[in-house]
Design an enzyme around this catalytic site. Structure first.
Site, PDB file in Angstrom:
ATOM      1  N   PHE A  27       0.814  -1.218   0.000  1.00 52.07           N
ATOM      2  CA  PHE A  27       0.000   0.000   0.000  1.00 52.07           C
ATOM      3  C   PHE A  27       0.847   1.266   0.000  1.00 52.07           C
ATOM      4  CE2 PHE A  27       0.888  -0.194   4.519  1.00 52.07           C
ATOM      5  CZ  PHE A  27       0.764   1.100   4.989  1.00 52.07           C
ATOM      6  N   LYS A  28       2.078   1.165   0.435  1.00 51.69           N
ATOM      7  CA  LYS A  28       2.903   2.359   0.557  1.00 51.69           C
ATOM      8  C   LYS A  28       3.399   2.884  -0.782  1.00 51.69           C
ATOM      9  CE  LYS A  28       3.897   1.247   5.289  1.00 51.69           C
ATOM     10  NZ  LYS A  28       4.849   0.975   6.368  1.00 51.69           N
TER      11      LYS A  28
END
Length: 435
Positions: free
Chosen positions: A106-107
């Site tokens: 997700f980063k």
């Protein structure tokens, strides 16, 4: 839009300066002076807008005129240049898959947005910038990929020795070039403390043009709102009620971004902070005592944080009103046995493969829904199962294949420098290495 330091409210700076500086005096985090509101017709009609337009509308007020509209549109388009699908696991639980970016985590969203903002802001600077970042797993890989070979920027990543998965470690250590990896003989909290010390050290800051790419940096934190909007866009196609959103939480930047979006008008029924054995915030929600503790290693290593930096931003959003905060956020602590059992159960019942962080979120949401059976919710699946092959295979018997996009990287050599959790060692590296 200006940003003020939560530890020294007289320190007020622009988005550009906050992005470059990372954190303020006394290791304080920056916070927007106002919370811009979404228009009602925008939220109600998200399906009429492209993902790129939604991302632009999400970020434009925070950037203001510091990046021209055309350039900002280009940045947000590149930021979300991969799928972010919402999938149904069962009648009550949906999953937002945030692992389709280049580093399968997700980063990627925050790292891509920040790297492109910094590249724009620093294009006329003569001095090289050093991006200093601590990681418990996925941040480092996303930052390494986002900043790799960007002119004028060097990256130094600190990660805890033997506490990241093999895929995560290769993503941190194998790129080379302008990416340096420091293997710290300690915990993530040790890594994070070293980074904070560097930012407040006069000698380091005199010798280097230093910034951070952790979620303490507003340019990393704020764009995480985007995928909450994209989740709602997909949710509205089939569901009428507002969702409960359950976020696997470590340093609390991700859930904080979702809560910020809620304060801007995102319709969310309730938030759940799903934690592993590192249960500082679930305990706070029960006792109103915020007491950092020594980190405990777990299967969901990216959440192994004993002193979550971003929780102060959540407190700021609620104006330190514990009653209001507790009414909107629930906290759960999930141990490794429950995590593995959840991966097994979901795979057997629904043929869906969770990794440990998603499993923590699923367990927490499932238990919340038992007490609130009329509600439905979304878990955030923050990483690809391939990053945690031992846990997934132990729980399911299924061997996760390494995607083609990673096979070349896995063959590369690991390049690291080992250090103790001693600031003087980090300081010597920063000032004397040829970054």
């Amino acid at each position: 839009m200006n940003y003020y330091n939560l530890k020294d409210t007289e320190e007020v700076i622009s988005f550009k300066k906050a992005s470059i500086k990372g954190q303020g005096k006394e290791k304080g985090l920056f916070f927007p002076e106002s919370v811009p509101q979404f228009k009602d017709d925008f939220i109600k009609n998200l399906n009429q807008f492209s993902d790129e337009e939604i991302a632009f509308q999400c970020m434009k007020d925070f950037v203001s005129d510091e990046i021209p509209e055309e350039e900002l549109r280009k940045i947000v388009t590149e930021t979300i240049q991969f799928d972010i699908p919402l999938k149904k696991i069962n009648d009550q639980i949906f999953v937002l898959e945030l692992f389709h970016g280049p580093t399968l985590a997700f980063k990627d969203v925050g790292a891509r947005f920040m790297s492109r903002c910094l590249s724009y802001f620093l294009k006329d600077e003569n001095k090289k910038v050093t991006v200093l970042v601590a990681t418990s797993g996925d941040t480092g890989g996303a930052v390494a990929d986002g900043f790799h070979n960007i002119p004028g920027i060097n990256v130094v990543i600190l990660y805890p020795k033997n506490r990241v998965s093999p895929v995560q470690e290769k993503q941190l250590t194998a790129l080379g070039g302008n990416i340096s990896a420091l293997e710290v003989d300690g915990s993530f909290d040790d890594c994070q403390n070293l980074v904070k010390q560097a930012f407040s050290d006069k000698e380091v800051n005199a010798g280097l043009f230093l910034t951070s790419a952790n979620s303490i940096n507003v340019a990393r934190w704020l764009p995480q709102q985007i995928y909450y909007l994209l989740a709602l866009k997909q949710w509205q196609k089939t569901e009428k009620e507002n969702p409960v959103i359950c976020v696997p939480s470590g340093n609390f930047g991700n859930i904080c971004a979702g809560i910020l979006a809620y304060f801007r008008g995102l319709p969310v029924d309730h938030f759940i902070a799903a934690c592993n054995a590192n249960d500082v915030i679930p305990r706070y929600l029960k006792t109103q005592v915020l007491e950092p503790r020594k980190t405990v290693p777990t299967l969901s290593n990216a959440m192994d944080v004993g002193n979550p930096s971003n929780f102060v931003r959540i407190l700021e959003l609620f104006h330190d009103n514990f009653k209001d905060l507790k009414n909107k956020i629930s906290g759960y602590s999930v141990n490794d046995k429950e995590t593995l059992r959840t991966i097994t159960n979901v795979y057997q019942k629904y043929q869906y493969i969770l990794e440990p962080h998603g499993a923590v979120a699923y367990y927490a949401l499932e238990n919340y829904l038992k007490e609130n059976p009329d509600k439905k919710g979304i878990i955030l699946e923050t990483a690809h199962p391939v990053k945690f092959p031992e846990a997934v295979e132990k729980a399911t018997g299924y061997s996760v294949e390494i995607p083609e996009t990673l096979q070349g990287l896995m063959k590369k050599d690991k390049k690291t420098t080992e250090i103790n959790p001693d600031f003087e060692e980090l300081k010597r590296f920063l000032l004397h290495q040829n970054l």
